[in-house]
Enzyme design. Structure first.
Site, mmCIF file in Angstrom:
data_model
loop_
_atom_site.group_PDB
_atom_site.id
_atom_site.type_symbol
_atom_site.label_atom_id
_atom_site.label_comp_id
_atom_site.label_asym_id
_atom_site.label_seq_id
_atom_site.Cartn_x
_atom_site.Cartn_y
_atom_site.Cartn_z
ATOM 1 N N ASP A 132 -9.301 10.443 -0.048
ATOM 2 C CA ASP A 132 -9.806 11.599 0.321
ATOM 3 C C ASP A 132 -9.402 12.749 -0.353
ATOM 4 O O ASP A 132 -8.403 12.605 -1.041
ATOM 5 C CB ASP A 132 -10.002 12.114 1.915
ATOM 6 C CG ASP A 132 -8.427 11.835 2.599
ATOM 7 O OD1 ASP A 132 -7.444 11.935 1.561
ATOM 8 O OD2 ASP A 132 -8.413 11.457 3.481
ATOM 9 N N ASN B 46 0.877 -1.262 0.023
ATOM 10 C CA ASN B 46 0.023 0.026 0.032
ATOM 11 C C ASN B 46 0.719 1.430 -0.172
ATOM 12 O O ASN B 46 1.991 1.298 0.931
ATOM 13 C CB ASN B 46 -0.831 -0.008 1.425
ATOM 14 C CG ASN B 46 -2.117 0.900 1.377
ATOM 15 O OD1 ASN B 46 -2.787 1.102 0.181
ATOM 16 N ND2 ASN B 46 -2.260 1.456 2.426
ATOM 17 N N HIS C 151 -4.401 9.977 -1.239
ATOM 18 C CA HIS C 151 -4.896 11.071 -0.566
ATOM 19 C C HIS C 151 -4.360 12.444 -1.612
ATOM 20 O O HIS C 151 -3.377 12.548 -1.417
ATOM 21 C CB HIS C 151 -3.972 11.084 0.793
ATOM 22 C CG HIS C 151 -4.447 10.285 1.829
ATOM 23 N ND1 HIS C 151 -5.631 10.154 2.620
ATOM 24 C CD2 HIS C 151 -3.618 9.080 2.067
ATOM 25 C CE1 HIS C 151 -5.580 9.114 3.241
ATOM 26 N NE2 HIS C 151 -4.603 8.270 2.987
HETATM 27 O O1 G3I Z 1 -4.146 6.826 20.610
HETATM 28 C C1 G3I Z 1 -3.941 7.909 21.023
HETATM 29 C C2 G3I Z 1 -4.516 8.327 22.272
HETATM 30 O O2 G3I Z 1 -4.337 7.354 23.201
HETATM 31 C C3 G3I Z 1 -4.637 9.818 22.559
HETATM 32 O O3 G3I Z 1 -5.181 10.127 23.597
HETATM 33 C C4 G3I Z 1 -4.654 10.544 21.226
HETATM 34 C C5 G3I Z 1 -4.482 12.049 21.684
HETATM 35 O O4 G3I Z 1 -4.217 12.636 20.237
HETATM 36 O O5 G3I Z 1 -3.871 10.124 20.136
HETATM 37 C C6 G3I Z 1 -4.226 9.016 19.909
HETATM 38 O O6 G3I Z 1 -3.338 8.676 18.727
HETATM 39 C C7 G3I Z 1 -3.719 9.104 17.569
HETATM 40 C C8 G3I Z 1 -4.173 8.003 16.699
HETATM 41 O O7 G3I Z 1 -4.401 8.504 15.333
HETATM 42 C C9 G3I Z 1 -5.431 7.256 16.990
HETATM 43 O O8 G3I Z 1 -6.573 8.156 17.214
HETATM 44 C C10 G3I Z 1 -2.544 9.931 17.017
HETATM 45 O O9 G3I Z 1 -2.110 11.205 17.811
HETATM 46 C C11 G3I Z 1 -2.825 10.357 15.596
HETATM 47 O O10 G3I Z 1 -1.698 10.822 15.087
HETATM 48 C C12 G3I Z 1 -3.174 9.063 14.747
HETATM 49 O O11 G3I Z 1 -3.307 9.659 13.433
HETATM 50 C C13 G3I Z 1 -3.605 8.572 12.333
HETATM 51 C C14 G3I Z 1 -2.578 8.597 11.280
HETATM 52 O O12 G3I Z 1 -2.762 7.527 10.227
HETATM 53 C C15 G3I Z 1 -1.101 8.377 11.915
HETATM 54 O O13 G3I Z 1 -0.214 8.350 11.309
HETATM 55 C C16 G3I Z 1 -4.990 8.780 11.814
HETATM 56 O O14 G3I Z 1 -5.952 8.596 12.849
HETATM 57 C C17 G3I Z 1 -4.864 7.824 10.664
HETATM 58 O O15 G3I Z 1 -6.364 7.877 10.042
HETATM 59 C C18 G3I Z 1 -3.953 7.640 9.760
HETATM 60 O O16 G3I Z 1 -3.968 6.774 8.647
HETATM 61 C C19 G3I Z 1 -3.061 6.758 7.859
HETATM 62 C C20 G3I Z 1 -2.790 5.470 7.270
HETATM 63 O O17 G3I Z 1 -2.674 4.539 8.204
HETATM 64 C C21 G3I Z 1 -1.599 5.280 6.213
HETATM 65 N N1 G3I Z 1 -1.800 6.179 5.174
HETATM 66 C C22 G3I Z 1 -1.917 7.731 5.412
HETATM 67 C C23 G3I Z 1 -3.179 7.603 6.618
HETATM 68 C C24 G3I Z 1 -3.378 9.187 6.873
HETATM 69 O O18 G3I Z 1 -2.365 9.746 7.653
#
Ligand code: G3I
Length: 351
Positions: free
Chosen positions: A272, A204, A240
């Site tokens: 998106d 991916n 994206h």
């Molecule tokens: O789990 C913690 C939680 O304990 C804490 O309270 C909270 C406070 O900010 O953060 C939580 O972690 C977050 C996590 O998502 C779960 O919600 C992280 O901060 C946040 O950075 C993380 O973002 C994710 C991101 O990947 C990280 O790289 C996005 O939700 C998720 O949609 C995104 O997905 C990625 C794909 O895996 C790969 N391709 C790109 C895509 C978009 O970035």
């Protein structure tokens, strides 16, 4: 990479929105019709999907209604990542992933597993270790085998290796590449296949959907993996994109074709289209035409088997926190009203 706004598409989308394509309920043009996106896409042999996150069960009723009805496949957005599933070397934790898998199964939806090997969202114990090559090989094998075995027969497809490329098409300098070397990729596929021989296995990547240095790198690696008999089924194209930077239908179609010529599928895995906020009507129309163009190209490619968006409502998207000043990237707005992009997608599926 740039493409002019398709005005006829906008006109069609607005016409559809204005002429009451709904099943009653909230009012003309606002409530999605009874026939779901999943059902319409199924007629093209394409799975229509969405990502969703671990807190889905506490979200608005409207979120749950749309999630539970419109999609044929769902991707847990975070709960299957390494930091979530293996918080210590000897501890595996599946609470959120299990809940999401059970939810999908209960509604007859397939599950796309995301993701087994990625440079990001790794637990600290892993990134801070001073591992030898053999130690990291053991860790990688144990992780892949444990997680894939946990969901054997239940996760239909895995994003085995996520985002392994730099923008210039060389392999990313991740902990796995640095310590193990490029063979970590083939081994990851091999181990995933051993754990669940029936699961479809994908590499991916983002920004590798059209033609260019990065997609050439992905293609060259795919060629090598296929030639070596590595059990890879396809390439995931994350998609994206923005309203000014997205692959042309020509480039995307050509890339899908050359990957198909290797005997591999391509799935749109995380689409998106982010917009500068506040989103103008014109930007929303452009966004609709981009969703339509990408979907239409997928429908025209016999090896494009799934079209997944990265969550479905602007109320829950990774964009605003990662790209301040941007958002409105999905097909339902923050109030769960279908946007022009939603109607453009329906229109493309009904063509
Ligand atoms: O789990 C913690 C939680 O304990 C804490 O309270 C909270 C406070 O900010 O953060 C939580 O972690 C977050 C996590 O998502 C779960 O919600 C992280 O901060 C946040 O950075 C993380 O973002 C994710 C991101 O990947 C990280 O790289 C996005 O939700 C998720 O949609 C995104 O997905 C990625 C794909 O895996 C790969 N391709 C790109 C895509 C978009 O970035």
């Amino acid at each position: 990479m740039r493409r002019l706004l398709a005005l006829p598409v906008l006109a069609a989308a607005l016409l559809l929105a204005a002429t009451g394509c709904d099943s009653g309920g909230d009012g003309p043009g606002t409530t999605p019709p009874d026939t779901t996106l999943a059902a319409l896409a199924a007629e093209h042999d394409v799975l229509f999907g969405s990502a969703f996150d671990a807190n889905f069960s506490t979200l608005e009723a409207e979120y749950q209604r749309i999630l539970g009805s419109q999609f044929a496949v769902v991707t847990p957005g975070n709960s299957m990542k390494w930091d979530a599933t293996q918080p210590s070397r000897t501890t595996f934790r599946y609470t959120n992933a299990d809940a999401q898998v059970a939810y999908a199964e209960g509604r007859g939806m397939k599950i796309r597993g995301h993701t087994l090997v990625w440079h990001s969202q790794l637990p600290f114990w892993l990134t801070s270790g001073n591992w030898t090559k053999q130690q990291l090989l053991d860790i990688l094998r144990e992780h892949i085998q444990a997680v894939v075995t946990r969901y054997k027969g239940r996760v239909y497809a895995w994003d085995v290796v996520n985002e392994p490329f730099e923008e210039n098409g060389t392999l990313r300098n991740s902990i796995f590449h640095r310590i193990i070397g490029p063979e970590y990729i083939a081994l990851a596929f091999q181990w995933a296949h051993e754990a669940d021989p029936d699961a479809k296995l994908y590499l991916n990547e983002y920004n590798a959907e059209g033609l260019g240095a990065k997609s050439n790198g992905v293609y060259a690696l795919a060629q090598q993996l296929v030639a070596a008999g590595v059990p890879i089924d396809g390439i995931g194209m994350q998609m994206h994109v923005t309203d000014t930077f997205y692959p042309s239908a020509g480039d995307l179609g050509a890339n899908m074709r050359r990957i198909g010529d290797l005997g591999l599928d391509v799935d749109i895995t995380e689409m998106d289209v982010r917009l500068r906020l506040p989103a103008t009507q014109s930007a929303l129309a452009t966004q609709a035409s981009i969703y339509r163009s990408i979907l239409t190209t997928c429908l025209a490619a016999s090896n494009c088997k799934a079209f997944t968006i990265w969550d479905f409502s602007d109320a829950h998207s990774w964009i605003p926190s990662t790209f301040p000043g941007f958002g409105a990237a999905l097909i339902f707005d923050e109030d769960y009203e279908p946007k022009p992009a939603y109607w453009a997608i329906r229109d493309a599926l009904e063509d």
